[in-house]
Design a protein around this motif. Sequence first.
Motif, PDB file in Angstrom:
ATOM      1  N   THR A  80      -3.725  10.207   8.422  1.00 28.76           N
ATOM      2  CA  THR A  80      -3.307  11.592   8.702  1.00 28.76           C
ATOM      3  C   THR A  80      -4.206  12.605   8.010  1.00 28.76           C
ATOM      4  O   THR A  80      -3.942  13.800   8.064  1.00 28.76           O
ATOM      5  CB  THR A  80      -1.852  11.839   8.246  1.00 28.76           C
ATOM      6  OG1 THR A  80      -1.742  11.541   6.843  1.00 28.76           O
ATOM      7  CG2 THR A  80      -0.873  10.978   9.028  1.00 28.76           C
ATOM      8  N   VAL A  98       7.105   7.549   8.012  1.00 29.52           N
ATOM      9  CA  VAL A  98       6.158   8.621   8.295  1.00 29.52           C
ATOM     10  C   VAL A  98       6.397   9.018   9.746  1.00 29.52           C
ATOM     11  O   VAL A  98       6.004   8.304  10.670  1.00 29.52           O
ATOM     12  CB  VAL A  98       4.704   8.171   8.050  1.00 29.52           C
ATOM     13  CG1 VAL A  98       3.750   9.320   8.349  1.00 29.52           C
ATOM     14  CG2 VAL A  98       4.531   7.701   6.616  1.00 29.52           C
ATOM     15  N   THR A 156       0.837  -1.210   0.000  1.00 31.01           N
ATOM     16  CA  THR A 156       0.000   0.000   0.000  1.00 31.01           C
ATOM     17  C   THR A 156       0.874   1.264   0.000  1.00 31.01           C
ATOM     18  O   THR A 156       0.327   2.373  -0.184  1.00 31.01           O
ATOM     19  CB  THR A 156      -0.982   0.019   1.189  1.00 31.01           C
ATOM     20  OG1 THR A 156      -0.244  -0.217   2.388  1.00 31.01           O
ATOM     21  CG2 THR A 156      -2.055  -1.050   1.034  1.00 31.01           C
ATOM     22  N   GLY A 157       2.152   1.143   0.223  1.00 35.49           N
ATOM     23  CA  GLY A 157       3.117   2.201  -0.066  1.00 35.49           C
ATOM     24  C   GLY A 157       2.893   3.547   0.604  1.00 35.49           C
ATOM     25  O   GLY A 157       3.330   4.568   0.069  1.00 35.49           O
ATOM     26  N   GLY A 158       2.202   3.597   1.726  1.00 38.15           N
ATOM     27  CA  GLY A 158       1.980   4.875   2.405  1.00 38.15           C
ATOM     28  C   GLY A 158       0.535   5.329   2.373  1.00 38.15           C
ATOM     29  O   GLY A 158       0.188   6.350   2.979  1.00 38.15           O
ATOM     30  N   ARG A 159      -0.332   4.548   1.690  1.00 37.35           N
ATOM     31  CA  ARG A 159      -1.723   4.984   1.544  1.00 37.35           C
ATOM     32  C   ARG A 159      -2.516   4.868   2.854  1.00 37.35           C
ATOM     33  O   ARG A 159      -3.430   5.671   3.101  1.00 37.35           O
ATOM     34  CB  ARG A 159      -2.408   4.184   0.439  1.00 37.35           C
ATOM     35  CG  ARG A 159      -1.983   4.648  -0.950  1.00 37.35           C
ATOM     36  CD  ARG A 159      -2.271   3.641  -2.040  1.00 37.35           C
ATOM     37  NE  ARG A 159      -1.678   4.085  -3.295  1.00 37.35           N
ATOM     38  CZ  ARG A 159      -0.373   4.022  -3.573  1.00 37.35           C
ATOM     39  NH1 ARG A 159       0.487   3.519  -2.695  1.00 37.35           N
ATOM     40  NH2 ARG A 159       0.095   4.473  -4.719  1.00 37.35           N
ATOM     41  N   ALA A 200      -1.188   5.200   5.904  1.00 40.72           N
ATOM     42  CA  ALA A 200      -0.713   6.335   6.703  1.00 40.72           C
ATOM     43  C   ALA A 200      -1.341   7.630   6.201  1.00 40.72           C
ATOM     44  O   ALA A 200      -1.774   8.477   6.992  1.00 40.72           O
ATOM     45  CB  ALA A 200       0.812   6.427   6.653  1.00 40.72           C
ATOM     46  N   SER A 201      -1.407   7.805   4.885  1.00 43.26           N
ATOM     47  CA  SER A 201      -2.020   9.015   4.312  1.00 43.26           C
ATOM     48  C   SER A 201      -3.450   9.172   4.804  1.00 43.26           C
ATOM     49  O   SER A 201      -3.880  10.268   5.182  1.00 43.26           O
ATOM     50  CB  SER A 201      -2.033   8.950   2.785  1.00 43.26           C
ATOM     51  OG  SER A 201      -0.733   8.946   2.273  1.00 43.26           O
ATOM     52  N   GLY A 244       3.135   7.336  13.696  1.00 41.95           N
ATOM     53  CA  GLY A 244       3.997   7.302  12.516  1.00 41.95           C
ATOM     54  C   GLY A 244       3.891   5.982  11.796  1.00 41.95           C
ATOM     55  O   GLY A 244       3.066   5.127  12.147  1.00 41.95           O
ATOM     56  N   GLY A 245       4.726   5.836  10.762  1.00 37.85           N
ATOM     57  CA  GLY A 245       4.676   4.617   9.980  1.00 37.85           C
ATOM     58  C   GLY A 245       5.990   4.341   9.291  1.00 37.85           C
ATOM     59  O   GLY A 245       6.856   5.208   9.205  1.00 37.85           O
ATOM     60  N   THR A 281       3.038  15.478   5.119  1.00 40.38           N
ATOM     61  CA  THR A 281       2.447  14.814   3.959  1.00 40.38           C
ATOM     62  C   THR A 281       2.009  13.386   4.302  1.00 40.38           C
ATOM     63  O   THR A 281       1.317  12.747   3.492  1.00 40.38           O
ATOM     64  CB  THR A 281       3.405  14.820   2.749  1.00 40.38           C
ATOM     65  OG1 THR A 281       4.666  14.285   3.161  1.00 40.38           O
ATOM     66  CG2 THR A 281       3.609  16.223   2.207  1.00 40.38           C
ATOM     67  N   GLY A 282       2.400  12.875   5.449  1.00 43.25           N
ATOM     68  CA  GLY A 282       1.794  11.675   6.036  1.00 43.25           C
ATOM     69  C   GLY A 282       1.804  10.415   5.185  1.00 43.25           C
ATOM     70  O   GLY A 282       0.940   9.547   5.364  1.00 43.25           O
ATOM     71  N   GLY A 283       2.712  10.274   4.238  1.00 39.49           N
ATOM     72  CA  GLY A 283       2.767   9.064   3.420  1.00 39.49           C
ATOM     73  C   GLY A 283       2.392   9.306   1.967  1.00 39.49           C
ATOM     74  O   GLY A 283       2.445   8.389   1.146  1.00 39.49           O
ATOM     75  N   ARG A 284       1.986  10.553   1.655  1.00 38.34           N
ATOM     76  CA  ARG A 284       1.525  10.831   0.282  1.00 38.34           C
ATOM     77  C   ARG A 284       2.667  10.804  -0.737  1.00 38.34           C
ATOM     78  O   ARG A 284       2.451  10.429  -1.903  1.00 38.34           O
ATOM     79  CB  ARG A 284       0.786  12.176   0.234  1.00 38.34           C
ATOM     80  CG  ARG A 284      -0.615  12.082   0.821  1.00 38.34           C
ATOM     81  CD  ARG A 284      -1.185  13.424   1.198  1.00 38.34           C
ATOM     82  NE  ARG A 284      -2.440  13.241   1.939  1.00 38.34           N
ATOM     83  CZ  ARG A 284      -2.521  12.844   3.203  1.00 38.34           C
ATOM     84  NH1 ARG A 284      -1.411  12.572   3.890  1.00 38.34           N
ATOM     85  NH2 ARG A 284      -3.687  12.681   3.793  1.00 38.34           N
ATOM     86  N   ALA A 310       5.425   8.926  -0.485  1.00 37.23           N
ATOM     87  CA  ALA A 310       5.712   7.491  -0.666  1.00 37.23           C
ATOM     88  C   ALA A 310       4.641   6.842  -1.537  1.00 37.23           C
ATOM     89  O   ALA A 310       4.953   6.046  -2.432  1.00 37.23           O
ATOM     90  CB  ALA A 310       5.790   6.787   0.693  1.00 37.23           C
ATOM     91  N   SER A 311       3.378   7.186  -1.301  1.00 37.18           N
ATOM     92  CA  SER A 311       2.290   6.625  -2.113  1.00 37.18           C
ATOM     93  C   SER A 311       2.515   6.930  -3.583  1.00 37.18           C
ATOM     94  O   SER A 311       2.346   6.068  -4.448  1.00 37.18           O
ATOM     95  CB  SER A 311       0.941   7.206  -1.687  1.00 37.18           C
ATOM     96  OG  SER A 311       0.622   6.836  -0.374  1.00 37.18           O
TER      97      SER A 311
END
Lengths: 416, 416
Positions: A293, B307, A284-287, A289-290, A304-305, B284-287, B289-290
């Motif tokens: 947040t 993150v 999911t590559g940060g999705r 966490a996005s 965090g992540g 940006t909370g993972g955006r 990386a996404s």
Amino acid sequence: VDVELLAIGTELLLGQLVDTNTPYVAARLADVGVNVFGAHTVGDNKARIVAAMRSAFERVDGVISTGGLGPTVDDMTRDAVCEALGLAPVLHQPSVDAMKAMLASMGRPERDLENNLDQAYAPAGAYVLENPNGSAPGFVAFDARGKFVASMPGVPSEMKAMLAERLIPYLRERYDLRERITTGIIHTIGIAEAEIDRRIGDLFASLENPKIAVLAHGYKCDVKVMAKAASAAQAEALIAPVRAELASRLDGYVYGDDDETIEGAVQRELLRRGETIAVAESCTGGRVASALTATPGASAVFVGGVVAYDNAVKIAELDVPPEVLATHGAVSEETARSMASGVRARLKTGVGFATTGIAGPDGGSEQKPVGLVWFALALSNGSVIAEKMNFRGDRHAIQARASTFALGMLWRRLKE
Amino acid sequence: VDVELLAIGTELLLGQLVDTNTPYVAARLADVGVNVFGAHTVGDNKARIVAAMRSAFERVDGVISTGGLGPTVDDMTRDAVCEALGLAPVLHQPSVDAMKAMLASMGRPERDLENNLDQAYAPAGAYVLENPNGSAPGFVAFDARGKFVASMPGVPSEMKAMLAERLIPYLRERYDLRERITTGIIHTIGIAEAEIDRRIGDLFASLENPKIAVLAHGYKCDVKVMAKAASAAQAEALIAPVRAELASRLDGYVYGDDDETIEGAVQRELLRRGETIAVAESCTGGRVASALTATPGASAVFVGGVVAYDNAVKIAELDVPPEVLATHGAVSEETARSMASGVRARLKTGVGFATTGIAGPDGGSEQKPVGLVWFALALSNGSVIAEKMNFRGDRHAIQARASTFALGMLWRRLKE
């Protein structure tokens, strides 16, 4: 009162701009009981605009138009309305004064008014609709038979404010439209649309006011409850018992009402438990966490992540044992469990959550096809829960569906 | 050939469904030189559908309709077309055979055909448009004067395939439409629309074929080059010199052509340099990386990310010195630099990138307002580059704009 909608603009007929105004106006008019009989789009051509309006007068009481009210030569709605209704254009002094005030507030010279003066004309006898968000006013004008045209600008932000604050109140008063539709929404996740139909299908047929409707968005389904009533309080009184009945029949799947989001529901469950969260994401590559947040106040629960795309990061930053990766592979229940426990320990949170899967287009095999994703949740009591899914679609769809499923799993497991 | 479009469906007039078919069909028809004179929406009412078609015949050569071809009682397009054109409905045996084959392939009994048999009828003499993605075929039928109706399903995926593979080839052949419009796109980032206008504005006026147009999407602007030609090769020959001229005038801001994305451009620069990347994100909370994991093949350059929402994570996982946080604060040039260097060292990558800012709605101050974001890029030679931006908008807009700016900064700095 019956109306037709008219969207004006050549760019709409070239497909260069998507007309979002028509469905927006149609929905708002339906809410207050105005019947939309048809909708039309014409280019920036005065004769065709006039013809479309006159044709509509044969079928309905009035036309509500969007677009063509600006100051350029392309903008011919004002002239067309005058011709269609047989009215002369008249300068509307309050509109001139409003434009002067706007220029002054922007520090621009009064001679700039010339370029915009056309916008201050309205058909004789028209009710002028002030523009809270721009310079071009709208208007409602009537011909001798009582047929009307209401014209609003095409810029959505200007149109929406004018519709809500000026035109709809005017139409409700003029046509004595006492009832309006109020919509309540019940948000579900993790239950298929067909299963919702099975559980609540009898209500579709038996309920008249409020009515209900189901809208599916992947793993999320919304049930809308639409009540017709003269006041918001009466509407709520109609909606409340249906909401309660639906919540009971869909128990376990309802994460929120109205404006609530699944991210917000996860945040709420964490606040209720008094726990923080950290996430470890591979496919999911940060999705995830996005999403966690996105809601204001996220910092109260989200610590965090780690986006552990490469196996070296899973080992070094999440303490996944190399032998787990060697024995079971990166996409496995064991690795997901280890990632969830690892991120929880490293970031010192109440719970840890992990995703690992194959987003594609490459990297799939017969045993582990593209779309396979493992999810794991490490709880504060030391237990770890894992779930597996097979998602269909391309890389983008798999990443998006896995992220939505992750939020659903988090909410479902955290509320247990 | 002149046509009008007709979208059929009561839900469109209630604003419950946004009609994306009309702009899509309009754009594809404009590409091949079909003139769209107007567009209309009517409900599921046979008399009104017939009236709309007959009214259009007074203005244009034909009507292209979407929707109302399904198997339910609401679907009355087929009957309406027969009435409008004065033709009898006739069973189309190849459509029956195709439906039988589809049922067989799904393992369903042949008696299920009954529910769908209506869909196999077409107006007498019609040219049937097979449906590559569904069960309901479309058709083109003519009346005695040569006026036509072309009907397609309302489901966008079915309509799009039928339009491209069946209806447009048919219309091009029948109306001898030799020229079509081919569009090339030049993608820019980091240059304002007004500056693009200043640099290429003379071309808007001087160019006839191809024409150019600018579309702004925040920090990204696309310049479209639209050529009219009889073949793709001729179109490319017209587009190529304009593309070169635009690339020269916009030098330094063009990140790709046509289907290329800014994420893909960053990936390409990293591949060219033979370097890997890791990202450390706060606001940006993972955006970021996404975005960097959205492109297939991301694993060749993207190693992972952290993150670091909580300051404890910045210290423990990114080795940001506590005294940097204490002296300068989490949102500062120094912290951004330390995060970028930290994630590069921890994840052992060629470059490291970091974001730290205030997404709001809370947490802003006079010196550090909501929307302030610091970005830093740690390069493989040990140097670190930092940039600062002030973004406007709500939390969602600030997070999205900061992520797009981050990708633009990465691309711009990595290609240096």
